[in-house]
Design a protein around this motif. Structure first.
Motif, short mmCIF file in Angstrom:
data_model
loop_
_atom_site.label_atom_id
_atom_site.label_comp_id
_atom_site.label_asym_id
_atom_site.label_seq_id
_atom_site.Cartn_x
_atom_site.Cartn_y
_atom_site.Cartn_z
N PHE A 9 -30.43 57.12 24.19
CA PHE A 9 -30.27 59.01 24.74
C PHE A 9 -28.67 59.26 25.23
CE2 PHE A 9 -32.65 57.81 27.90
CZ PHE A 9 -31.68 58.45 28.95
N ALA A 10 -28.10 57.68 25.15
CA ALA A 10 -27.10 57.78 26.43
C ALA A 10 -26.21 56.54 26.00
CB ALA A 10 -26.87 58.32 27.30
N ILE A 11 -25.12 56.78 26.56
CA ILE A 11 -23.97 55.71 25.60
C ILE A 11 -23.29 55.79 27.22
CG2 ILE A 11 -22.21 54.02 24.90
CD1 ILE A 11 -24.17 54.54 22.32
N LEU A 12 -22.49 54.48 27.29
CA LEU A 12 -21.96 55.38 29.01
C LEU A 12 -21.09 54.15 29.50
CD1 LEU A 12 -24.90 56.37 30.31
CD2 LEU A 12 -24.04 57.45 31.86
N GLU A 13 -19.62 54.36 29.71
CA GLU A 13 -18.58 53.76 31.13
C GLU A 13 -19.14 53.14 32.22
OE1 GLU A 13 -16.40 51.54 32.62
OE2 GLU A 13 -16.81 53.82 33.27
N SER A 14 -19.52 51.88 32.57
CA SER A 14 -20.27 51.69 33.18
C SER A 14 -19.78 50.69 34.32
CB SER A 14 -21.58 50.83 32.73
OG SER A 14 -22.40 50.42 33.48
N ASP A 46 -28.07 62.50 34.28
CA ASP A 46 -28.52 63.28 34.42
C ASP A 46 -27.02 64.85 35.26
OD1 ASP A 46 -30.78 63.21 33.61
OD2 ASP A 46 -31.55 62.11 36.00
N GLN A 47 -26.65 64.70 35.95
CA GLN A 47 -25.12 64.71 36.64
C GLN A 47 -24.58 65.70 35.74
OE1 GLN A 47 -25.49 65.59 40.42
NE2 GLN A 47 -28.08 64.59 39.98
N ALA A 48 -24.25 64.81 34.40
CA ALA A 48 -23.34 65.13 33.36
C ALA A 48 -24.11 66.49 32.83
CB ALA A 48 -22.93 64.08 32.67
N VAL A 49 -25.08 65.93 32.42
CA VAL A 49 -26.39 67.21 31.37
C VAL A 49 -25.94 68.41 31.91
CG1 VAL A 49 -28.02 67.67 30.77
CG2 VAL A 49 -26.95 65.24 30.14
N ALA A 50 -26.48 68.84 33.80
CA ALA A 50 -26.96 69.44 33.86
C ALA A 50 -25.47 69.89 34.48
CB ALA A 50 -27.50 69.41 35.94
N SER A 51 -24.16 69.49 34.21
CA SER A 51 -22.79 70.14 35.00
C SER A 51 -21.65 70.34 33.33
CB SER A 51 -21.61 69.57 35.64
OG SER A 51 -21.66 68.00 34.67
N GLY A 52 -23.07 70.47 32.28
CA GLY A 52 -22.46 70.92 30.96
C GLY A 52 -21.25 69.85 30.42
N GLN A 53 -21.10 68.44 30.97
CA GLN A 53 -19.21 67.55 30.65
C GLN A 53 -20.06 66.07 29.74
OE1 GLN A 53 -17.68 66.69 34.09
NE2 GLN A 53 -18.78 67.38 35.61
N GLU A 54 -21.26 66.33 29.30
CA GLU A 54 -21.88 65.62 27.88
C GLU A 54 -21.31 65.62 26.96
OE1 GLU A 54 -25.08 68.62 27.52
OE2 GLU A 54 -23.71 68.04 29.20
N LEU A 55 -21.05 64.85 26.07
CA LEU A 55 -20.67 64.97 25.36
C LEU A 55 -21.33 64.60 24.20
CD1 LEU A 55 -18.04 65.27 22.61
CD2 LEU A 55 -17.31 62.87 23.15
N ARG A 56 -21.45 65.07 23.21
CA ARG A 56 -23.34 65.09 22.51
C ARG A 56 -22.67 64.82 21.12
NH1 ARG A 56 -28.02 65.91 23.98
NH2 ARG A 56 -28.21 67.25 26.01
N LEU A 57 -23.26 63.47 20.15
CA LEU A 57 -22.97 63.26 18.88
C LEU A 57 -23.78 63.69 18.12
CD1 LEU A 57 -21.21 60.23 19.84
CD2 LEU A 57 -20.13 62.39 19.25
N SER A 58 -24.10 64.34 17.49
CA SER A 58 -25.70 65.12 16.64
C SER A 58 -25.86 64.22 15.26
CB SER A 58 -24.82 66.48 16.53
OG SER A 58 -24.50 66.17 15.56
N ASP A 59 -24.37 63.92 15.05
CA ASP A 59 -25.03 62.84 13.63
C ASP A 59 -24.36 60.96 13.86
OD1 ASP A 59 -21.75 62.29 14.46
OD2 ASP A 59 -21.48 62.93 12.03
N PHE A 60 -24.71 60.71 15.48
CA PHE A 60 -24.93 59.44 15.56
C PHE A 60 -25.62 58.47 14.80
CE2 PHE A 60 -26.08 55.66 18.23
CZ PHE A 60 -24.94 55.40 18.63
N PHE A 61 -27.05 58.63 14.45
CA PHE A 61 -28.01 57.81 13.67
C PHE A 61 -27.66 58.56 11.86
CE2 PHE A 61 -29.38 58.02 18.04
CZ PHE A 61 -29.75 57.00 18.54
N TYR A 62 -27.76 57.40 11.13
CA TYR A 62 -27.84 57.39 9.93
C TYR A 62 -28.44 58.60 9.60
CZ TYR A 62 -27.59 56.97 5.44
OH TYR A 62 -28.00 57.07 3.67
#
Length: 266
Positions: free
Chosen positions: A35-40, A246-262
């Motif tokens: 559900f998430a990929i992050l630079e780590s 969780d912090q990114a989602v709460a602050s609206g800073q996540e980048l969502r890719l709705s078509d990531f999965f085929y």
């Protein structure tokens, strides 16, 4: 659940960019779907630094003071550990820096060190000189085999944060009190503790884990050097990564890719 993926290429430094890249994948525990990929790289560095600062606190008698901090290997991880020590309230009179590249040490002194918080910050050309002079020593190198073999360098019984795991000859560990994060994890891949185990055929040289120290099941003193050798627990990176997510989602800073999965419907 998740995956911590770090690609470490020391030659990158000569190419002009950081040694390691890092990616964290967080997976749904019930379905396995990510559900998430992050630079780590920062997540991993912060986790490493936090564990080092925590160990320094507990293995130094829960005091936040060092006469002289020595840093061997003045790269990305060293910067984070230094910042965590200073930001958690450590008083450090002197800082000594050593790196195979003196330019890296100079850069660390000029860009990372908070000069106003120390009496002196010096670049030391000889690692043996640094070890002898410091009561708190941080190893954050890219060494693949031990490069320090003289146990007499540690006769003043310093606290050693052996973050890079392969700097010290096993003979030094065998004359010290050794604390690790996880005994089974650290005894692999020819780390210094692993070499000590191979040399002796046992693990009796390990005083205990950091958790043992914190819970009062084991203790250390200043009669011998104290060496903290953490292999790094991947599950902790996942925990920090989930907090960042969780912090990114709460602050609206996540980048969502709705078509990531085929395909998501069957």
């Amino acid at each position: 659940a998740g995956l911590k993926w770090i690609a470490s290429y020391p030659a990158n430094i000569q190419r002009g960019f950081p040694r390691a890249s890092a990616v964290l994948v967080l997976n749904n525990y019930e379905t396995g779907y990510p559900f998430a990929i992050l630079e780590s790289s920062i997540i991993s560095a912060a986790r490493t630094a936090a564990s080092a600062a925590l160990a320094a606190h507990w293995l130094n008698g829960q005091t936040l003071r060092a006469r002289s901090l020595g840093i061997v290997g003045t790269g990305f991880i060293a910067r984070y550990v230094y910042e965590f020590l200073v930001d958690t309230g450590w008083t450090i009179e002197e800082v000594r820096l050593h790196d195979r590249s003196p330019l890296e040490s100079e850069k660390f002194r000029n860009t990372a060190c908070r000069l106003e918080q120390h009496r002196t910050v010096t670049v030391v050309p000889d690692v043996a000189q640094l070890v002898r002079a410091c009561d708190l020593i941080l190893f954050t190198t890219v060494a693949s085999t031990p490069h320090i073999a003289d146990a007499t360098l540690f006769e003043h019984n310093p606290l050693v944060l052996h973050i890079s795991l392969r700097d010290l000859a096993p003979e030094i560990l065998l004359r010290s009190q050794n604390v690790v994060d996880d005994v089974d994890h650290v005894m692999k891949a020819n780390t210094s503790p692993h070499l000590a185990e191979q040399k002796t055929g046992n693990r009796s040289f390990v005083t205990g884990t950091l958790a043992d120290i914190m819970l009062g099941r084991r203790s250390v003193n200043h009669s011998r050097p104290v060496i903290f050798s953490p292999f790094g627990m991947g599950i902790l990176d996942l925990a920090v990564g989930k907090w960042v997510y969780d912090q990114a989602v709460a602050s609206g800073q996540e980048l969502r890719l709705s078509d990531f999965f085929y395909e998501t419907v069957r």
